[in-house]
Design a protein around this motif. Structure first.
Motif, mmCIF file in Angstrom:
data_model
loop_
_atom_site.group_PDB
_atom_site.id
_atom_site.type_symbol
_atom_site.label_atom_id
_atom_site.label_comp_id
_atom_site.label_asym_id
_atom_site.label_seq_id
_atom_site.Cartn_x
_atom_site.Cartn_y
_atom_site.Cartn_z
ATOM 1 N N UNK A 1 44.599 30.562 41.588
ATOM 2 C CA UNK A 1 44.612 32.245 41.175
ATOM 3 C C UNK A 1 45.059 33.154 41.120
ATOM 4 N N UNK A 2 45.855 33.341 42.559
ATOM 5 C CA UNK A 2 47.137 33.924 42.694
ATOM 6 C C UNK A 2 47.873 34.252 41.679
ATOM 7 N N UNK A 3 48.709 32.785 41.769
ATOM 8 C CA UNK A 3 49.652 32.110 41.226
ATOM 9 C C UNK A 3 49.989 32.508 39.584
ATOM 10 N N UNK A 4 48.519 31.995 39.077
ATOM 11 C CA UNK A 4 48.737 32.237 37.969
ATOM 12 C C UNK A 4 48.173 34.140 37.020
ATOM 13 N N UNK A 5 47.304 34.799 38.009
ATOM 14 C CA UNK A 5 47.009 36.074 37.655
ATOM 15 C C UNK A 5 48.859 36.387 36.933
#
Length: 216
Positions: A90-94
Motif C-alpha cells: 500500500x505504501x509503495x503504491x500510494x
C-alpha cells in the motif's frame, strides 16, 4: 539460598518465559480464510481505509495485523509477515501515478498472497492474485466504474477461495466493496464521521454476502 543460585534461578526463569513467548509466536495455527466475522471485518477494513488516506502507516500495519490474527487465525509471526507485506504494498503504491510505476508494488503483493495461501481452501496462483489486485487498485485510481473494478475484486476473491467468479455472493461482495470505495472517493476531503459509519455498514453487507458464499 546463595546469591549465585538466586541469579541462576532468575535467569532460567526468564529464559523459559522467553522460550514460551517465542513458541507462542511461531507455532503454526490452523488458519482459515473462511473463519471471519463479517461485522468485525467491516470495522477493521474501515479503520484501514482511514489509516491509508491519513498516511498513518503504523496504525495501518496494526489493523492489518489484527485482522490477520483475529479473523483468520494466523500465528503472531505469520500475521506480522502478512501485515508487513500488505502495508508495504500500500505504501509503495500510494505515491505512484501510472501503472508502470504501480508495478513496483507487485513483489510485496506477491509475498502477501503467498503468506495467505496456507489458509486458503485450495491452492492458488499468488502471482495472478497479486496482478489482479493491482489491476483494481489502478482502475480505482483512474476513476473506473466501481461495478467494473468490483468484478476484478470478485475475481481475486474467487481465486483465493477456489470459487467461480460468477458466484452471486462473490460478485455481490466485489461490487458492494467497490461501491463503498467509490463513495469514499466521492466524498474526498469533505468526508465526515457519518460517512465513515455508512461505509462500515456497506462493508458489513459485503462481508455478509461473502460469508454466505464461502463461510464455514
Amino acid at each position: 539460598m546463595s546469591v549465585r543460585k538466586m541469579i541462576l534461578g532468575s535467569t532460567l526463569g526468564i529464559a523459559a518465559a522467553a522460550a514460551l513467548v517465542a513458541a507462542y509466536a511461531v507455532i503454526p495455527r490452523p488458519a482459515d480464510l473462511r473463519a471471519f466475522d463479517p461485522a468485525e471485518m467491516a470495522r477493521l477494513e474501515t479503520a484501514m481505509w482511514r489509516d491509508y488516506y491519513d498516511k498513518r502507516y503504523a496504525a495501518l500495519f496494526y489493523h492489518l495485523y489484527e485482522s490477520t490474527r483475529t479473523q483468520f487465525g494466523f500465528s503472531p509471526l505469520r500475521s506480522l509477515q502478512i501485515a508487513l507485506g500488505a502495508a508495504g504494498a500500500a505504501r509503495t503504491f500510494q505515491p505512484t501515478r501510472s501503472r508502470p510505476e504501480a508495478d513496483a508494488a507487485l513483489p510485496a503483493l506477491v509475498g502477501y498472497y503467498r503468506d495467505f495461501a496456507s489458509a486458503a481452501p485450495v491452492a492458488f496462483d499468488a502471482h495472478e492474485a497479486a496482478r489482479l489486485e493491482l489491476d483494481w487498485w489502478q482502475a480505482r485510481r483512474e476513476a473506473a466504474d466501481p461495478r467494473d473494478y468490483g468484478l476484478t475484486i470478485a475475481r481475486v476473491t474467487a481465486l483465493t477461495y477456489g470459487r467461480s467468479a460468477d458466484d452471486s455472493g462473490i460478485r455481490q461482495f466485489g461490487i458492494a466493496r467497490a461501491e463503498a470505495m467509490a463513495f469514499r472517493d466521492a466524498r474526498g476531503e469533505a468526508i465526515a464521521e457519518a460517512d465513515w459509519a455508512g461505509i462500515e455498514n456497506r462493508l458489513g453487507e459485503a462481508y455478509r454476502s461473502l460469508k454466505a458464499s464461502v463461510g464455514r
